[in-house]
Write a protein that holds these residues in place. Structure first.
Motif, PDB file in Angstrom:
ATOM      1  N   ASP A  54      98.969  -3.519 -45.596  1.00 31.44           N
ATOM      2  CA  ASP A  54      97.825  -3.792 -44.730  1.00 31.44           C
ATOM      3  C   ASP A  54      96.583  -3.993 -45.574  1.00 31.44           C
ATOM      4  OD1 ASP A  54      99.394  -3.437 -42.508  1.00 31.44           O
ATOM      5  OD2 ASP A  54      98.710  -1.404 -42.109  1.00 31.44           O
ATOM      6  N   GLU A  55      95.699  -4.876 -45.120  1.00 32.57           N
ATOM      7  CA  GLU A  55      94.443  -5.123 -45.827  1.00 32.57           C
ATOM      8  C   GLU A  55      93.355  -5.458 -44.826  1.00 32.57           C
ATOM      9  OE1 GLU A  55      92.691  -8.306 -49.058  1.00 32.57           O
ATOM     10  OE2 GLU A  55      94.743  -7.616 -49.309  1.00 32.57           O
ATOM     11  N   LYS A  56      92.134  -5.020 -45.146  1.00 35.43           N
ATOM     12  CA  LYS A  56      90.977  -5.313 -44.296  1.00 35.43           C
ATOM     13  C   LYS A  56      89.765  -5.474 -45.204  1.00 35.43           C
ATOM     14  CE  LYS A  56      88.610  -3.647 -40.187  1.00 35.43           C
ATOM     15  NZ  LYS A  56      89.212  -4.384 -39.090  1.00 35.43           N
ATOM     16  N   VAL A  57      88.885  -6.410 -44.867  1.00 34.37           N
ATOM     17  CA  VAL A  57      87.654  -6.632 -45.628  1.00 34.37           C
ATOM     18  C   VAL A  57      86.468  -6.320 -44.729  1.00 34.37           C
ATOM     19  CG1 VAL A  57      86.249  -8.332 -46.857  1.00 34.37           C
ATOM     20  CG2 VAL A  57      88.746  -8.371 -47.088  1.00 34.37           C
ATOM     21  N   VAL A  58      85.544  -5.538 -45.261  1.00 34.86           N
ATOM     22  CA  VAL A  58      84.333  -5.156 -44.535  1.00 34.86           C
ATOM     23  C   VAL A  58      83.127  -5.641 -45.331  1.00 34.86           C
ATOM     24  CG1 VAL A  58      82.990  -3.211 -43.635  1.00 34.86           C
ATOM     25  CG2 VAL A  58      85.483  -3.064 -43.714  1.00 34.86           C
ATOM     26  N   GLU A  59      82.277  -6.420 -44.688  1.00 39.97           N
ATOM     27  CA  GLU A  59      81.045  -6.903 -45.325  1.00 39.97           C
ATOM     28  C   GLU A  59      79.889  -5.996 -44.905  1.00 39.97           C
ATOM     29  OE1 GLU A  59      80.906  -9.265 -47.562  1.00 39.97           O
ATOM     30  OE2 GLU A  59      82.915 -10.114 -47.290  1.00 39.97           O
ATOM     31  N   VAL A  60      79.125  -5.532 -45.870  1.00 35.96           N
ATOM     32  CA  VAL A  60      77.959  -4.687 -45.604  1.00 35.96           C
ATOM     33  C   VAL A  60      76.743  -5.419 -46.181  1.00 35.96           C
ATOM     34  CG1 VAL A  60      76.884  -2.440 -46.001  1.00 35.96           C
ATOM     35  CG2 VAL A  60      79.367  -2.607 -45.778  1.00 35.96           C
ATOM     36  N   GLY A  70      74.127  -0.663 -42.828  1.00 34.46           N
ATOM     37  CA  GLY A  70      75.456  -0.931 -42.316  1.00 34.46           C
ATOM     38  C   GLY A  70      76.515   0.036 -42.813  1.00 34.46           C
ATOM     39  N   LEU A  71      76.103   0.990 -43.647  1.00 34.93           N
ATOM     40  CA  LEU A  71      77.059   1.925 -44.229  1.00 34.93           C
ATOM     41  C   LEU A  71      77.763   2.819 -43.215  1.00 34.93           C
ATOM     42  CD1 LEU A  71      78.082   2.232 -47.069  1.00 34.93           C
ATOM     43  CD2 LEU A  71      76.393   4.026 -47.430  1.00 34.93           C
ATOM     44  N   PRO A  72      77.083   3.370 -42.199  1.00 40.30           N
ATOM     45  CA  PRO A  72      77.803   4.197 -41.223  1.00 40.30           C
ATOM     46  C   PRO A  72      78.947   3.450 -40.533  1.00 40.30           C
ATOM     47  CG  PRO A  72      75.454   4.601 -41.034  1.00 40.30           C
ATOM     48  CD  PRO A  72      75.627   3.418 -41.972  1.00 40.30           C
ATOM     49  N   ALA A  73      78.715   2.225 -40.145  1.00 37.31           N
ATOM     50  CA  ALA A  73      79.775   1.443 -39.499  1.00 37.31           C
ATOM     51  C   ALA A  73      80.909   1.155 -40.480  1.00 37.31           C
ATOM     52  CB  ALA A  73      79.211   0.140 -38.937  1.00 37.31           C
ATOM     53  N   ALA A  74      80.560   0.865 -41.722  1.00 35.76           N
ATOM     54  CA  ALA A  74      81.585   0.604 -42.736  1.00 35.76           C
ATOM     55  C   ALA A  74      82.426   1.859 -42.979  1.00 35.76           C
ATOM     56  CB  ALA A  74      80.939   0.137 -44.038  1.00 35.76           C
ATOM     57  N   ALA A  75      81.773   3.021 -43.051  1.00 37.26           N
ATOM     58  CA  ALA A  75      82.499   4.274 -43.269  1.00 37.26           C
ATOM     59  C   ALA A  75      83.430   4.571 -42.095  1.00 37.26           C
ATOM     60  CB  ALA A  75      81.518   5.419 -43.485  1.00 37.26           C
ATOM     61  N   THR A 123      84.873   2.374 -40.269  1.00 39.83           N
ATOM     62  CA  THR A 123      85.993   1.448 -40.430  1.00 39.83           C
ATOM     63  C   THR A 123      86.971   1.969 -41.486  1.00 39.83           C
ATOM     64  OG1 THR A 123      84.631  -0.437 -39.774  1.00 39.83           O
ATOM     65  CG2 THR A 123      86.638  -0.927 -41.014  1.00 39.83           C
ATOM     66  N   VAL A 124      86.443   2.532 -42.569  1.00 36.54           N
ATOM     67  CA  VAL A 124      87.307   3.093 -43.617  1.00 36.54           C
ATOM     68  C   VAL A 124      88.162   4.219 -43.041  1.00 36.54           C
ATOM     69  CG1 VAL A 124      87.375   4.361 -45.807  1.00 36.54           C
ATOM     70  CG2 VAL A 124      85.801   2.426 -45.535  1.00 36.54           C
ATOM     71  N   TRP A 125      87.524   5.165 -42.329  1.00 29.21           N
ATOM     72  CA  TRP A 125      88.289   6.279 -41.741  1.00 29.21           C
ATOM     73  C   TRP A 125      89.338   5.755 -40.759  1.00 29.21           C
ATOM     74  CZ3 TRP A 125      88.733  10.069 -44.559  1.00 29.21           C
ATOM     75  CH2 TRP A 125      87.710  10.899 -45.008  1.00 29.21           C
ATOM     76  N   ASP A 126      88.963   4.777 -39.948  1.00 28.93           N
ATOM     77  CA  ASP A 126      89.898   4.228 -38.968  1.00 28.93           C
ATOM     78  C   ASP A 126      91.078   3.554 -39.665  1.00 28.93           C
ATOM     79  OD1 ASP A 126      90.648   3.547 -36.194  1.00 28.93           O
ATOM     80  OD2 ASP A 126      90.267   1.489 -36.860  1.00 28.93           O
ATOM     81  N   LYS A 172      79.643   9.830 -49.577  1.00 29.04           N
ATOM     82  CA  LYS A 172      78.672  10.679 -48.874  1.00 29.04           C
ATOM     83  C   LYS A 172      78.678  10.371 -47.381  1.00 29.04           C
ATOM     84  CE  LYS A 172      75.418  11.399 -52.665  1.00 29.04           C
ATOM     85  NZ  LYS A 172      74.055  11.168 -53.157  1.00 29.04           N
ATOM     86  N   GLU A 173      78.717   9.101 -47.045  1.00 28.59           N
ATOM     87  CA  GLU A 173      78.724   8.699 -45.632  1.00 28.59           C
ATOM     88  C   GLU A 173      80.044   9.073 -44.964  1.00 28.59           C
ATOM     89  OE1 GLU A 173      77.202   7.535 -42.105  1.00 28.59           O
ATOM     90  OE2 GLU A 173      76.121   7.804 -43.986  1.00 28.59           O
ATOM     91  N   LEU A 174      81.154   8.920 -45.665  1.00 26.58           N
ATOM     92  CA  LEU A 174      82.450   9.323 -45.117  1.00 26.58           C
ATOM     93  C   LEU A 174      82.457  10.820 -44.807  1.00 26.58           C
ATOM     94  CD1 LEU A 174      84.791   7.275 -47.464  1.00 26.58           C
ATOM     95  CD2 LEU A 174      84.626   7.006 -44.983  1.00 26.58           C
ATOM     96  N   CYS A 175      81.917  11.614 -45.719  1.00 28.62           N
ATOM     97  CA  CYS A 175      81.864  13.066 -45.507  1.00 28.62           C
ATOM     98  C   CYS A 175      80.943  13.406 -44.340  1.00 28.62           C
ATOM     99  CB  CYS A 175      81.417  13.776 -46.781  1.00 28.62           C
ATOM    100  SG  CYS A 175      82.696  13.789 -48.073  1.00 28.62           S
ATOM    101  N   ARG A 176      79.821  12.713 -44.233  1.00 26.12           N
ATOM    102  CA  ARG A 176      78.905  12.954 -43.115  1.00 26.12           C
ATOM    103  C   ARG A 176      79.610  12.681 -41.790  1.00 26.12           C
ATOM    104  NH1 ARG A 176      75.963  10.808 -39.474  1.00 26.12           N
ATOM    105  NH2 ARG A 176      76.489   8.660 -39.983  1.00 26.12           N
TER     106      ARG A 176
END
Length: 142
Positions: A2-8, A13-18, A20-23, A46-50
């Motif tokens: 599986d692969e996904k690309v996220v543009e920030v 835009g970091l909270p939304a990107a994080a 997406t990473v967790w999801d 840091k954002e993932l942990c938050r």
């Protein structure tokens, strides 16, 4: 794979990107963070942990090699930075493999330094710098 690309476009835009990473990572516990120096690996962590509910300050474990955080749900997250190690034995000395197979989330910066110690399944998070604050984050399940 599986692969996904996220543009920030910017840090905003970091909270939304994080999220997406967790999801994307879902049930995977090992996340490998690749990218050149200052690409934003620690900033994303840091954002993932938050988002995971970690209230304490999150910082790079450059000299300690590993930091441990606890979420508000009692989940343990380990944050590794292997940039400064010279030999995989240094990672073994801190018990890296025990952390990796603990069943807890492990967020690993500079995983190429410990490639032979990594579990078979993981998510690679590659961050490429764009212009200014822009980043392209590529997620791959292995």
């Amino acid at each position: 794979m599986d692969e996904k690309v996220v543009e920030v476009a910017a840090l905003a835009g970091l909270p939304a990107a994080a999220a997406t990473v967790w999801d994307f990572a879902k049930d995977e516990n090992i996340l490998l963070f690749e990218g050149e120096m200052a690409a934003g690996k620690t900033t994303l962590i840091k954002e993932l942990c938050r988002l995971a509910g970690v209230a304490e300050p999150v910082s790079s474990p450059s000299y300690a090699l590993v930091n441990e955080y606890e979420s508000n749900r009692g989940e343990v997250i380990y944050h590794f930075d292997f940039y400064r190690i010279n030999d995989q034995r240094e990672a073994l000395d801190i018990g890296a493999t025990e952390y990796f197979y603990s069943g807890n989330k492990c967020l690993i910066e500079w995983p190429s330094q410990v490639r032979d110690l990594l579990p078979e399944h993981y998510v690679t998070v590659t961050i490429d710098k764009g212009v200014g604050e822009a980043r392209t984050i590529t997620l791959k399940k292995n």
